[in-house]
Structures are given as structure tokens and as C-alpha cells.
Design an enzyme around this catalytic site. Structure first.
Site, PDB file in Angstrom:
ATOM      1  CG  HIS A   1      -1.403  -0.641   1.240  1.00 52.73           C
ATOM      2  ND1 HIS A   1      -3.040  -1.841   1.172  1.00 52.73           N
ATOM      3  CD2 HIS A   1      -1.315  -2.068   2.088  1.00 52.73           C
ATOM      4  CE1 HIS A   1      -3.009  -3.029   1.372  1.00 52.73           C
ATOM      5  NE2 HIS A   1      -2.501  -3.616   2.402  1.00 52.73           N
TER       6      HIS A   1
HETATM    7  C1  BDR Z   1      -2.942   0.769   5.216  1.00 53.49           C
HETATM    8  O1  BDR Z   1      -2.741   0.819   6.836  1.00 53.49           O
HETATM    9  C2  BDR Z   1      -1.699  -0.022   7.202  1.00 53.49           C
HETATM   10  O2  BDR Z   1      -1.606  -0.874   8.036  1.00 53.49           O
HETATM   11  C3  BDR Z   1      -1.108  -0.061   6.654  1.00 53.49           C
HETATM   12  O3  BDR Z   1       0.197   0.764   6.385  1.00 53.49           O
HETATM   13  C4  BDR Z   1      -0.914   1.383   5.189  1.00 53.49           C
HETATM   14  O4  BDR Z   1      -1.025   2.377   5.313  1.00 53.49           O
HETATM   15  C5  BDR Z   1      -3.293  -0.244   4.247  1.00 53.49           C
HETATM   16  O5  BDR Z   1      -4.573  -0.306   4.748  1.00 53.49           O
END
Ligand code: BDR
Ligand code: CA
Length: 309
Positions: free
Chosen positions: A238
Site C-alpha cells: 500500500h
Molecule cells: C494501510 O493501513 C496500514 O496498516 C498500512 O500501513 C497502510 O498504510 C493499509 O490499509
């Protein structure tokens, strides 16, 4: 280019920092830490450790919000480990966080260099919302804001409709979406399709050097979690994808524009990111955001690997 990073490291946050740190043309002007994947004390400490690992020990790290604006905090040790980095111990950092808060640091930096600093926000948006309270002109002072968060047409990852960063502080996200930033949203719609494949993870294991070795160890923990979701040993990337959208804009192959809102009250849908997809959104005078829907995946994976060499 000058970039302020607001983050909650976090395994994929770590890779986003590696992606930026490897680029000589990117000056990381400051890091704001926020609660999210772990408590803010731990995410700030991780940011310091990661900056040393990735060769940017002089970047100032500021501690930000320890909790959301309204609701109680929820952390994510099951995804990122008890220490936020897959239970991999990095050496204790030489530096410590600065005295300013994350919101204060961001506001000071953009006031000193109006229109010159981009912000990459890859955690809950609490620090950015607090900064807006300190400086309502923030959307004019920041050049561009890239947010990793939301699930627009895709399912959520913490509830059926909500993604973690938005769900962790829906009121903050709504304030940020309302504020009029030049905003790109890198949501689960694209991040769940742009994954570190089993081959990529295995290639990383053969890259020599401490950066790749440690990152590979974080990602082992992360891939354990994501194997349960994907059914194969791969993991969503992500936050590094949001970093890539910021610094390698040519990787974006498709996007659409729409005003964004966050559902704040629905019993089933609180924390959902709602894009008004009508060709002419009703009485909506909110500045539309760009929602990324396509990226050049192979080049992104290559660049991410290069950043860890
Ligand atoms: C997002 O949530 C966090 O756990 C990750 O680092 C990312 O930014 C994904 O949903
Ligand atoms: Ca994150």
C-alpha cells in the site's frame, strides 16, 4: 522535490521510506509519526530506526497524535508485529524525536516554503487534520497531498467498507477530504492489485546488504498475514505505491476524479470512503480528488527492488 512524510511504521510504511530515501532527488524534509499500526511512541521510534537503516539519519522526526480525534484507538500488531516491524529488532536509533509535534513541524515547514512541499500521508490522517486546525491555509501551502487510504469501489480491509487508515480516524479523514488539497488517493482499489509477488519476495532475499536483508525479514511477517488473505504468499504494498505515485507520476496509467467524503455515522459503513461518481456531483462544491485506478505494476516492482539495493 521536497517531501514531508506522515506515517505509522509499519512494515509497508518502512518500504515507502526506503523508496523515497533511495532517490537522491527527493529531500525528505520531515517525518510526522502517528498512531495506527502501533502506538505513536513506537511508530516514531521506528521512523528513526528506519531512517538510519535507509541512509537518511538527519531527517527530523516529530511525534504526532497518539489517538484519533473522536474514537478510541485500534492498533494492528497482528499485521505489523508487536514492534510494528514484524518483530525484527533494528538497532536503537542515535537520534530522538524533535520537540515540535508532527502537526507543528508540518505547518512550520510549509509556511517557510509555501507551495514547495509535497505531503505523503500513509497513516491515519489525524496529524494532517490537526495541522489544518493550526493553519487553515494548509491546502494552499502544501503543493500536493498523496494519501494512501480508503476503499472506493473495492471492499474494505478492516470492515466490509472501510480501509484501515480512514477507519482509524474517520473524522480526521473527512476534514482532510473537505479541505481542498490537490489530492491523489491511492486506495485499496489499486493497492490490493499491485502486490509484491512470491517471485519478487524471493528475489529480494538474494539482494545483498543490510537494507534488503532487514526489509525482507519485515516482509516475511507481513507476507504471513497476507497469505491468509490472498491464498498465496504475496503481500499488498500500500504505502510504497503511494510513494511511487508521488515521485514517479508516470507510473499512473489510469485514474478518475471525484469529490470524496467519509461516512461518519453508518452502523455498517462508518469509515467508508465515499466518492461521488455522478458525472455532475449534486450540490457538491468539494474539490475533486484524483483516485488512482491503474499503475505500471512491473516498473513499480522494479523500482521498489532497486530502492532496496
Ligand atoms: C494501510 O493501513 C496500514 O496498516 C498500512 O500501513 C497502510 O498504510 C493499509 O490499509
Ligand atoms: Ca501505513
Amino acid at each position: 522535490m521536497r517531501v514531508f512524510v506522515d506515517c505509522d511504521p509499519g512494515i509497508d510504511d518502512a518500504v515507502a521510506l526506503a523508496y523515497l530515501a533511495a532517490r537522491p532527488e527527493v529531500e525528505i524534509v520531515g517525518i510526522g509519526a502517528v498512531f495506527g499500526n502501533n502506538s505513536v511512541d513506537i511508530t516514531a521510534d521506528n521512523a528513526l530506526r528506519l531512517l538510519e537503516l535507509y541512509g537518511r539519519p538527519d531527517v527530523p522526526v516529530a511525534v504526532g497524535a497518539a489517538r484519533p480525534l473522536v474514537q478510541a484507538p485500534r492498533l494492528a500488531a497482528h499485521v505489523h508485529g508487536g514492534n510494528g516491524l514484524g518483530d525484527v529488532e533494528l538497532p536503537a536509533p542515535a537520534g530522538k524525536p524533535i520537540a515540535e509535534s508532527a502537526a507543528e513541524l508540518l505547518v512550520r515547514l510549509v509556511r517557510e516554503a509555501p507551495g514547495e512541499i509535497d505531503v505523503l500521508a500513509v497513516g491515519p490522517l489525524t496529524n494532517i487534520a490537526i495541522a489544518l486546525g493550526l493553519e487553515p491555509r494548509l491546502p494552499e501551502l502544501v503543493r500536493r497531498l498523496v494519501v494512501m487510504g480508503g476503499a472506493v469501489r473495492a471492499p474494505g480491509n478492516v470492515t466490509s467498507h472501510a480501509e484501515a487508515n480512514i477507519n482509524n480516524d474517520p473524522e480526521a479523514a473527512e476534514a482532510v477530504f473537505a479541505a481542498g488539497f490537490d489530492l491523489d488517493l491511492v486506495a485499496l482499489d489499486i493497492t490490493m492489485k499491485t502486490v509484491a509477488t512470491p517471485e519478487w519476495l524471493s528475489d529480494l532475499r538474494s539482494v545483498p546488504g543490510e537494507r534488503a536483508e532487514r526489509t525482507s525479514a519485515f516482509l516475511d511477517f507481513y507476507a504471513d498475514f497476507y497469505t491468509g488473505i490472498f491464498g498465496v504468499r504475496q503481500c499488498a504494498m500500500h504505502d510504497p505505491l503511494a510513494a511511487a505515485v508521488l515521485v514517479d507520476g508516470h507510473l499512473v496509467t489510469d485514474s478518475f476524479e471525484a469529490p470524496l467524503r467519509v461516512e461518519l455515522s453508518g452502523g455498517l459503513t462508518r469509515g467508508m470512503t465515499v466518492a461521488d461518481l455522478r458525472p455532475r456531483p449534486g450540490a457538491d462544491d468539494r474539490r475533486p480528488a484524483r483516485v488512482v485506478t491503474g499503475v505500471a505494476e512491473a516498473e513499480f516492482l522494479t523500482r521498489m527492488m532497486d530502492s532496496l539495493r
